[in-house]
Enzyme design. Structure first.
Site, PDB file in Angstrom:
ATOM      1  N   HIS A 117      -2.830  -1.228 -12.993  1.00  0.00           N
ATOM      2  CA  HIS A 117      -4.276  -1.315 -13.197  1.00  0.00           C
ATOM      3  C   HIS A 117      -4.630  -2.479 -14.110  1.00  0.00           C
ATOM      4  O   HIS A 117      -5.763  -2.600 -14.556  1.00  0.00           O
ATOM      5  CB  HIS A 117      -4.820  -0.026 -13.817  1.00  0.00           C
ATOM      6  CG  HIS A 117      -4.470   1.208 -13.058  1.00  0.00           C
ATOM      7  ND1 HIS A 117      -3.381   1.990 -13.382  1.00  0.00           N
ATOM      8  CD2 HIS A 117      -5.050   1.786 -11.986  1.00  0.00           C
ATOM      9  CE1 HIS A 117      -3.307   3.015 -12.547  1.00  0.00           C
ATOM     10  NE2 HIS A 117      -4.302   2.904 -11.681  1.00  0.00           N
TER      11      HIS A 117
ATOM     12  N   HIS B 293      -4.670  -0.302  -4.623  1.00  0.00           N
ATOM     13  CA  HIS B 293      -3.210  -0.447  -4.607  1.00  0.00           C
ATOM     14  C   HIS B 293      -2.672  -0.516  -3.180  1.00  0.00           C
ATOM     15  O   HIS B 293      -1.478  -0.343  -2.971  1.00  0.00           O
ATOM     16  CB  HIS B 293      -2.551   0.726  -5.331  1.00  0.00           C
ATOM     17  CG  HIS B 293      -3.035   0.934  -6.722  1.00  0.00           C
ATOM     18  ND1 HIS B 293      -2.996  -0.063  -7.677  1.00  0.00           N
ATOM     19  CD2 HIS B 293      -3.584   2.021  -7.331  1.00  0.00           C
ATOM     20  CE1 HIS B 293      -3.491   0.408  -8.815  1.00  0.00           C
ATOM     21  NE2 HIS B 293      -3.858   1.661  -8.624  1.00  0.00           N
TER      22      HIS B 293
END
Length: 333
Positions: free
Chosen positions: A219, A56
């Site tokens: 995700h 991320h």
């Protein structure tokens, strides 16, 4: 799978080493790369600690530094860091003001940070408080979380609470403020393509050329529904409709607007989305007092973006504008 890697098992370690070398004036790595910490700590200031699965970036290590986090714990790709990482980080950066854990609402993250907090208490390591972020309006539950997911709004919490910490607010005050900011922050994302986790070697999901995933998670979790590709205006209208419908801000309010890329979207398209979002907010009689555009909370190479809206007052804007110096966010110094 085409990626700039040497071996899948070494991706995180080698990336962290490169990150620390590139930003050696700001951060240093803890033993065994368990965490990245602020190179210069401020005595007596409550320590802000966050973390989560890698993939991320720049969240969270990219936000370690003056005006934001004191430490960030990186897990493997899309996998929570472990309690011993969080405990080690708390030990390293607590300078007498206690520690505040800022935790995205994913089951593994919440559980492991809670375990670290209990371990810290058992070892007599200061006071530890926790703020859980859950800004995603797309779905109430997912395979990764109980309740709403913590997504790009986490960065806004880290920035505003980090600024408040620099200005001398105590641990209890920071905990309360973090919960307040989270409570008035909402996000929603859209994916135009999937991402590929290096260890998996194949895309997490598949989209047809004319499809998009509305409400996707960071995700690659499923969103609200899979739909046909639409114009930027239509996408922004749907996302902001969900955000504002949930947030219900009063006309005339000021907001922070974050247009966040997922890793595979050009800046040109993100600014185009910003233009659409600004126009829609104005139509709701809301003023985007500050706007941040860029890839800050990514999902590897996923194409797409998220929109985050946080209702703010003048005091919050002053905190936002105060000096910040991290690898990914810096102004005023």
């Amino acid at each position: 799978m085409k990626k700039l890697i040497n071996a899948t098992e070494n991706v995180l370690a080698e990336s962290l080493d490169g990150f620390a070398a590139a930003h050696a004036d700001i951060v240093t790595l803890g033993d065994e790369r368990k965490f990245a910490q602020r190179r210069t700590l401020k005595k007596g200031k409550p320590a802000l600690i966050s973390g989560g699965g890698s993939g991320h970036e720049p969240l969270h290590a990219g936000f370690v530094g003056h005006g934001m986090l004191d430490a960030a714990c990186p897990g493997q790709v899309f996998t929570s860091p472990t309690p011993d990482q969080m405990l080690a980080a708390a030990q390293a950066v607590d300078t007498g003001g206690g520690a505040l854990f800022i935790v995205k609402n994913y089951e593994g993250d919440v559980m492991n940070f809670a375990m670290a907090s209990e371990m810290a208490a058992d070892m007599g390591i200061g006071t530890v408080a926790t703020v859980i972020t859950d800004d995603d309006v797309a779905v109430e539950k997912s395979t990764y979380s109980i309740g709403r997911r913590g997504v790009a709004g986490t960065m806004i919490v880290e920035r505003l609470v980090g600024a408040a910490a620099e200005q001398g607010r105590d641990l209890a005050g920071l905990e309360a403020y973090g919960k307040l900011v989270n409570g008035r922050t909402r996000s929603m994302g859209v994916a135009l393509s999937s991402c590929t986790v290096p260890a998996a070697g194949k895309p997490t999901f598949t989209l047809a050329e004319d499809e998009m995933e509305m409400g996707v998670g960071i995700h690659g979790e499923p969103g609200r529904r899979r739909v046909k590709l639409a114009s930027a205006d239509a996408i922004a209208e749907e996302m902001l409709g969900a955000i504002l419908g949930d947030l219900a801000p009063k006309a005339g309010k000021q907001v922070l607007l974050l247009i966040n890329g997922f890793g595979g979207t050009p800046a040109m398209e993100l600014y185009l989305m910003c233009n659409s979002a600004q126009r829609i907010l104005a139509g709701h009689k809301l003023l985007a007092a500050r706007c941040l555009v860029g890839s800050y909370v990514t999902s590897l190479e996923m194409a797409g973006c998220s929109i985050t809206v946080s209702v703010v007052e003048d005091d919050d804007i002053a905190l936002w504008d105060s000096p910040v110096h991290t690898a990914a966010l810096r102004w005023g110094m």
